[in-house]
Design an enzyme around this catalytic site. Structure first.
Site, mmCIF file in Angstrom:
data_model
loop_
_atom_site.group_PDB
_atom_site.id
_atom_site.type_symbol
_atom_site.label_atom_id
_atom_site.label_comp_id
_atom_site.label_asym_id
_atom_site.label_seq_id
_atom_site.Cartn_x
_atom_site.Cartn_y
_atom_site.Cartn_z
ATOM 1 N N LYS A 44 -13.074 -11.508 -3.519
ATOM 2 C CA LYS A 44 -11.791 -11.366 -4.209
ATOM 3 C C LYS A 44 -11.749 -12.331 -5.390
ATOM 4 C CE LYS A 44 -7.718 -13.028 -4.288
ATOM 5 N NZ LYS A 44 -7.476 -12.701 -5.697
ATOM 6 N N GLY A 90 -10.612 -23.043 -5.942
ATOM 7 C CA GLY A 90 -9.304 -22.835 -6.545
ATOM 8 C C GLY A 90 -8.445 -24.068 -6.381
ATOM 9 N N SER A 91 -7.138 -23.855 -6.330
ATOM 10 C CA SER A 91 -6.202 -24.979 -6.307
ATOM 11 C C SER A 91 -6.088 -25.570 -4.904
ATOM 12 C CB SER A 91 -4.832 -24.504 -6.780
ATOM 13 O OG SER A 91 -4.336 -23.537 -5.881
ATOM 14 N N ASN A 92 -5.642 -26.817 -4.858
ATOM 15 C CA ASN A 92 -5.514 -27.500 -3.563
ATOM 16 C C ASN A 92 -4.481 -26.819 -2.677
ATOM 17 O OD1 ASN A 92 -6.911 -29.383 -5.299
ATOM 18 N ND2 ASN A 92 -6.705 -30.787 -3.589
ATOM 19 N N VAL A 152 -3.397 -23.685 -2.491
ATOM 20 C CA VAL A 152 -3.871 -22.430 -1.879
ATOM 21 C C VAL A 152 -5.016 -22.723 -0.915
ATOM 22 C CG1 VAL A 152 -4.958 -20.203 -2.351
ATOM 23 C CG2 VAL A 152 -3.100 -21.003 -3.813
ATOM 24 N N GLY A 153 -5.948 -23.569 -1.343
ATOM 25 C CA GLY A 153 -7.129 -23.851 -0.520
ATOM 26 C C GLY A 153 -6.775 -24.459 0.821
ATOM 27 N N GLU A 167 -13.708 -25.757 -2.609
ATOM 28 C CA GLU A 167 -13.926 -26.590 -3.793
ATOM 29 C C GLU A 167 -12.640 -26.546 -4.593
ATOM 30 O OE1 GLU A 167 -16.104 -28.724 -4.172
ATOM 31 O OE2 GLU A 167 -17.434 -28.055 -2.564
ATOM 32 N N CYS A 216 -12.471 -27.580 -13.650
ATOM 33 C CA CYS A 216 -12.187 -28.512 -12.549
ATOM 34 C C CYS A 216 -12.822 -29.870 -12.827
ATOM 35 C CB CYS A 216 -12.700 -27.943 -11.232
ATOM 36 S SG CYS A 216 -14.440 -27.518 -11.301
ATOM 37 N N GLU A 249 -3.561 -32.883 -11.859
ATOM 38 C CA GLU A 249 -4.445 -32.002 -12.621
ATOM 39 C C GLU A 249 -3.592 -31.177 -13.578
ATOM 40 O OE1 GLU A 249 -6.277 -28.585 -10.628
ATOM 41 O OE2 GLU A 249 -8.194 -29.327 -11.364
HETATM 42 P P1 NAD Z 1 -5.711 -20.532 -7.282
HETATM 43 O O1 NAD Z 1 -5.742 -21.410 -6.093
HETATM 44 O O2 NAD Z 1 -4.387 -20.133 -7.811
HETATM 45 O O3 NAD Z 1 -6.493 -19.172 -6.988
HETATM 46 C C1 NAD Z 1 -7.837 -19.173 -6.535
HETATM 47 C C2 NAD Z 1 -8.105 -17.856 -5.822
HETATM 48 O O4 NAD Z 1 -7.328 -17.822 -4.623
HETATM 49 C C3 NAD Z 1 -7.692 -16.626 -6.628
HETATM 50 O O5 NAD Z 1 -8.615 -15.585 -6.396
HETATM 51 C C4 NAD Z 1 -6.354 -16.275 -6.021
HETATM 52 O O6 NAD Z 1 -5.982 -14.931 -6.197
HETATM 53 C C5 NAD Z 1 -6.617 -16.591 -4.559
HETATM 54 N N1 NAD Z 1 -5.441 -16.763 -3.732
HETATM 55 C C6 NAD Z 1 -4.185 -17.110 -4.112
HETATM 56 N N2 NAD Z 1 -3.369 -17.138 -3.029
HETATM 57 C C7 NAD Z 1 -4.126 -16.826 -1.944
HETATM 58 C C8 NAD Z 1 -3.866 -16.702 -0.552
HETATM 59 N N3 NAD Z 1 -2.654 -16.912 -0.051
HETATM 60 N N4 NAD Z 1 -4.890 -16.372 0.273
HETATM 61 C C9 NAD Z 1 -6.132 -16.170 -0.215
HETATM 62 N N5 NAD Z 1 -6.437 -16.258 -1.531
HETATM 63 C C10 NAD Z 1 -5.451 -16.588 -2.392
HETATM 64 O O7 NAD Z 1 -6.595 -21.250 -8.412
HETATM 65 P P2 NAD Z 1 -6.820 -20.792 -9.911
HETATM 66 O O8 NAD Z 1 -5.553 -21.034 -10.676
HETATM 67 O O9 NAD Z 1 -7.446 -19.432 -9.959
HETATM 68 O O10 NAD Z 1 -7.944 -21.819 -10.389
HETATM 69 C C11 NAD Z 1 -7.671 -23.087 -10.883
HETATM 70 C C12 NAD Z 1 -7.932 -24.145 -9.826
HETATM 71 O O11 NAD Z 1 -9.262 -24.037 -9.348
HETATM 72 C C13 NAD Z 1 -7.811 -25.565 -10.347
HETATM 73 O O12 NAD Z 1 -7.134 -26.365 -9.413
HETATM 74 C C14 NAD Z 1 -9.266 -26.019 -10.463
HETATM 75 O O13 NAD Z 1 -9.454 -27.407 -10.390
HETATM 76 C C15 NAD Z 1 -9.877 -25.318 -9.317
HETATM 77 N N6 NAD Z 1 -11.322 -25.212 -9.519
HETATM 78 C C16 NAD Z 1 -12.153 -25.974 -8.745
HETATM 79 C C17 NAD Z 1 -13.531 -25.906 -8.931
HETATM 80 C C18 NAD Z 1 -14.481 -26.708 -8.080
HETATM 81 O O14 NAD Z 1 -15.637 -26.335 -7.976
HETATM 82 N N7 NAD Z 1 -14.041 -27.796 -7.470
HETATM 83 C C19 NAD Z 1 -14.056 -25.057 -9.910
HETATM 84 C C20 NAD Z 1 -13.184 -24.298 -10.681
HETATM 85 C C21 NAD Z 1 -11.814 -24.372 -10.460
#
Ligand code: NAD
Length: 493
Positions: free
Chosen positions: A179, A232-234, A236-237, A254, A288, A388
């Site tokens: 996804k 992704g973001s903290n 959501v993660g 990550e 990130c 961030e």
């Molecule tokens: P996000 O957390 O909004 O989304 C990441 C993914 O999660 C997307 O595919 C999104 O659709 C999905 N998602 C959202 N809600 C969900 C849920 N309830 N269940 C399952 N999946 C869900 O992040 P973003 O805005 O796409 O990306 C930016 C963030 O990613 C920043 O915080 C950045 O630091 C981080 N990031 C980290 C790294 C790393 O390797 N550490 C690399 C790139 C980006």
């Protein structure tokens, strides 16, 4: 050159070997020209996500039994196809995400190299032999695939982050439901098409285009999913980690960063400022690993600020398809609002922008552009020094000494990437030990990583596992220990 949007009028999910339009329509828009639709997308619902998991489950026995050499051949071909299509894919990536064309094409080529790297990794040793405490016993370990892996990726590196998750997952015999972020469906379709055009059997890779709020739970909690890898973001993660862990799944996160670059007075200041500017402003600060805290020894702070200001003011902000542009737009109107709120808040809390600090408009029209920004007089409690931002914003924080610099650098819940600029080798080695970060750089910007070495953060930036390089095998496989007592000895009595 045609774009995929011209070839495919409506882009869709790919499940069980077929393209499946989802029930909901969505427009994929261009952050440079927000009224322009880059592609018409249909989004999956939970039912289609379930079908994707079931398809991956059904394909797993066949894929795990596929010879590693054959799996490697698929990946190598996928990498070659990505390379051959890099210009076309890069163009579409730029149009939907906003990074410059040069950055986008290089990202796709990096994705291609990652696929080719894991084509070779598929043939690396997958276990160890051990001497036994008993005669005649052959004792060994073997790493085996997990099953169905849910791959959930962000928008900011829409080609290479999926590559560094999907390629090792497939190389080591897992099947995948992917996804991507809903802001970048077109790049996702390009990547999926390259892998499928390599001849991948049906069900081995499934693409689910959808909102996290609608399909996320299925991908994270479905009983047939063995593992979830998320970037992704903290917020959501950590939420999905709790859900996945409750059902016993392996989870890899990550997450975000608040990455410091320390500049000491013995550094080459021109070089340090150039590297800091690259780390802070390239990709519009939407990395990130972007540099967002510039911790400078006080004796050279004014000189660094002058140099950073000069970079910020001379870098062209504009259409990312134009080769002169160094800084494209922020990815979406929601992200733009978030960055502008940080800029306002920073000023309210006493910080002063010596460059930028506002939206870039004028001839750029209604595109989501922000001027590269350098803040001084930043209190350590100011949100721009702690949170961030994900925009082209650097906060300069003067300190008296190396010790103060490292203490401030470590004073954050994050721990992704950190760098130091110094000409003293002893200090450089000391920093590599003192800093709490998963990636440590000396005389190099905080961004920019190589795919054959482990990558990941510490503290709140990660769940602790590592991606890329040989480390990926740890997450995408589990170990079995075999006691082979053969031929069977005769009974003792
Ligand atoms: P996000 O957390 O909004 O989304 C990441 C993914 O999660 C997307 O595919 C999104 O659709 C999905 N998602 C959202 N809600 C969900 C849920 N309830 N269940 C399952 N999946 C869900 O992040 P973003 O805005 O796409 O990306 C930016 C963030 O990613 C920043 O915080 C950045 O630091 C981080 N990031 C980290 C790294 C790393 O390797 N550490 C690399 C790139 C980006």
């Amino acid at each position: 050159m045609t774009t995929i949007a011209e070839e495919i009028p409506e882009i869709a999910s790919y499940v069980a070997g077929e393209w499946h339009p989802g029930p909901r329509r969505s427009a994929d828009t261009n952050p440079t020209h927000p009224k322009e639709t880059v592609a018409n997308t249909t989004l999956a619902d939970a039912a289609l996500a379930r079908r994707a998991v079931e398809a991956a489950r059904a394909a797993f026995p066949m894929w795990r039994a596929t010879l590693a050499t054959a799996r490697g051949d698929f990946l190598r071909k996928a990498g070659d196809l990505l390379d051959a299509r890099a210009e076309q894919i890069g163009r579409d990536l730029t149009r939907e995400e906003g990074k410059t064309l040069d950055e986008a094409v290089r990202e796709v080529r990096l994705g291609a190299n990652i696929f080719r790297y894991y084509a070779v990794q598929a043939l690396d040793p997958d276990g160890e032999t051990y001497p036994s405490g008993r005669p005649n016993l052959f004792l060994y370990t073997k790493r085996e695939p997990l099953g169905v892996v849910s791959v959930i990726t962000p928008w900011n590196f829409p080609a290479c982050i999926p590559a560094w998750k999907i390629a090792p997952a497939l190389a080591f015999g897992n099947t995948v439901v992917w996804k991507p972020a809903d802001l970048v469906p077109l790049t996702a379709v390009h990547i999926a098409r390259a892998v499928l055009d390599a001849g991948l059997p049906s069900g081995v890779l499934n693409l689910v285009l959808g909102k996290g709020s609608e399909v996320g739970d299925t991908l994270v909690t479905h009983p047939d999913v063995a593992a979830v890898t998320f970037t992704g973001s903290n917020a959501v993660g950590r939420g999905l980690q709790a859900k996945a862990a409750a059902s016993g799944k392996r989870v890899q996160l990550e997450l975000g960063g608040k990455n410091p670059a320390i500049v000491l007075q013995d550094a080459d200041l021109d070089f340090a400022a150039e590297q800091v500017a690259r780390g802070a402003f390239l990709a519009t600060g939407q990395k990130c690993t972007a540099t967002s805290r510039v911790i400078v020894q006080r004796s050279v702070a004014a000189e660094i600020v002058d140099r950073l200001r000069a970079h910020a003011e001379s870098w062209t902000v504009g259409d990312p398809l134009d080769p002169k542009t160094k800084i494209g737009p922020i990815v979406s109107s929601a992200q733009l609002d978030s960055v502008l709120r940080y800029l306002e808040q920073a000023r309210r809390d006493g910080a002063r922008a010596v460059a930028g600090g506002e939206r870039a408009g004028g001839p750029l029209g209604d595109g989501y552009f922000v001027k590269p920004t350098v803040f001084v007089d930043v209190a350590p409690t100011n949100p721009i020094a702690r949170e961030e931002i994900f925009g082209p914003v650097a906060a300069v924080l003067p300190v008296a000494s190396y010790e103060d610099a490292v203490a401030l650098a470590n004073d954050t819940p994050y721990g992704l990437s950190a760098s130091i600029f110094t000409n003293d080798l002893a200090t450089a080695h000391r920093f590599a030990q003192d800093i709490r970060a998963g990636v440590v750089k000396v005389n190099q910007e905080t961004s920019g990583i190589e795919y054959h070495v482990p990558f990941g953060g510490v503290k709140e930036s990660s769940s602790g596992s590592r991606e890329q390089g040989k480390a990926a095998r740890e997450f995408f496989t589990e170990s079995k220990t075999v006691y082979m007592n053969f031929p069977a000895p005769t009974a003792r009595a």
